[in-house]
Design an enzyme around this catalytic site. Structure first.
Site, mmCIF file in Angstrom:
data_model
loop_
_atom_site.group_PDB
_atom_site.id
_atom_site.type_symbol
_atom_site.label_atom_id
_atom_site.label_comp_id
_atom_site.label_asym_id
_atom_site.label_seq_id
_atom_site.Cartn_x
_atom_site.Cartn_y
_atom_site.Cartn_z
ATOM 1 N N HIS A 1 -30.566 -20.080 9.975
ATOM 2 C CA HIS A 1 -30.035 -21.357 9.495
ATOM 3 C C HIS A 1 -29.316 -21.133 8.171
ATOM 4 C CE1 HIS A 1 -30.864 -25.914 8.640
ATOM 5 N NE2 HIS A 1 -29.631 -25.564 8.337
ATOM 6 N N GLU B 1 -22.937 -23.514 5.127
ATOM 7 C CA GLU B 1 -23.959 -22.813 4.345
ATOM 8 C C GLU B 1 -23.383 -22.226 3.057
ATOM 9 O OE1 GLU B 1 -27.355 -22.670 4.894
ATOM 10 O OE2 GLU B 1 -26.802 -24.246 6.318
ATOM 11 N N HIS C 1 -25.110 -23.941 -0.085
ATOM 12 C CA HIS C 1 -26.132 -23.046 -0.633
ATOM 13 C C HIS C 1 -25.558 -21.780 -1.274
ATOM 14 C CE1 HIS C 1 -29.293 -25.465 1.167
ATOM 15 N NE2 HIS C 1 -28.657 -25.417 2.328
#
Length: 211
Positions: free
Chosen positions: A58, A98, A102
């Site tokens: 993920h 992502e 992040h």
């Protein structure tokens, strides 16, 4: 005039400190792996579904002991990363998402960030029973941890956190907590441990069969 100059200089220095500090100010990484069959229950049309996936990446998430940074200042997304790391994620949209949410908070250039995620994903050995089960697996949190530790002697029991859905009946994700250099397993935060206790409160859970 001097007072104004001091205020302006202080403001500039403060802005520089914030811009330089924000992307790298985190306490540890969480390597998040989803159980793809559970993800696909609600998102059947996702292009990762129907492809025989079990655990999939993920993301690699910078975390603080409480909360986590997100959407930090950083390099704009480079679409070449999808070709440079073609098997990193199970779904094409995750590369961009992502990185923006992040990866920009990691303090790393995006090629280095994706290389670290790929290296950590490759380091994890998925136990045989979890690779492509054709029948659902029933496990307790303790049993899943034991299986992961038996296959990965670099992990620690306290470096594994879990997430469950549907009232704790089904496993959704596992999180592996690592030091900010990505080299060593460390304990997950108390916040993550409390979240697991809340979401995975049943004595055991099911991992849906891989399809």
């Amino acid at each position: 005039m001097r007072h104004i100059l001091v205020l302006l200089l202080g403001g500039l220095l403060g802005s520089q400190a914030l811009a330089g500090d924000r992307p790298a100010r985190f306490d540890f990484y969480a390597l998040a792996l989803s159980w793809s069959p559970e993800h696909c229950v609600a998102r059947r049309n996702d292009n990762q579904c129907g492809r025989g996936y079990g655990f999939v990446l993920h993301g690699l998430w910078p975390q603080r002991e409480r909360g986590y940074p997100a959407d930090c200042p950083g390099e704009p997304w480079d679409a070449a990363m999808g070709k440079a790391f073609p098997t990193l994620y199970p779904s094409a949209h995750l590369y961009r998402h992502e990185w923006k949410k992040h990866g920009t908070c990691s303090g790393l250039p995006q090629r280095d960030y994706h290389a670290l995620a790929e290296r950590l994903k490759g380091r994890l050995v998925i136990p045989e029973a979890y690779r492509a089960p054709v029948q659902p697996l029933r496990r307790s949190p303790a049993a899943l941890r034991r299986d992961l530790l038996a296959a990965n002697n670099w992990l620690k029991e306290e470096s594994i956190a879990l997430s469950c859905g549907t009232g704790g009946r089904f496993l959704r994700e596992i999180y592996l907590c690592l030091t900010p250099d990505g080299k060593t397993a460390r304990a997950c935060s108390q916040e993550m441990q409390r979240r697991e206790a809340r979401l995975c409160a049943q004595p055991d859970f099911l991992l849906r069969a891989v399809r």
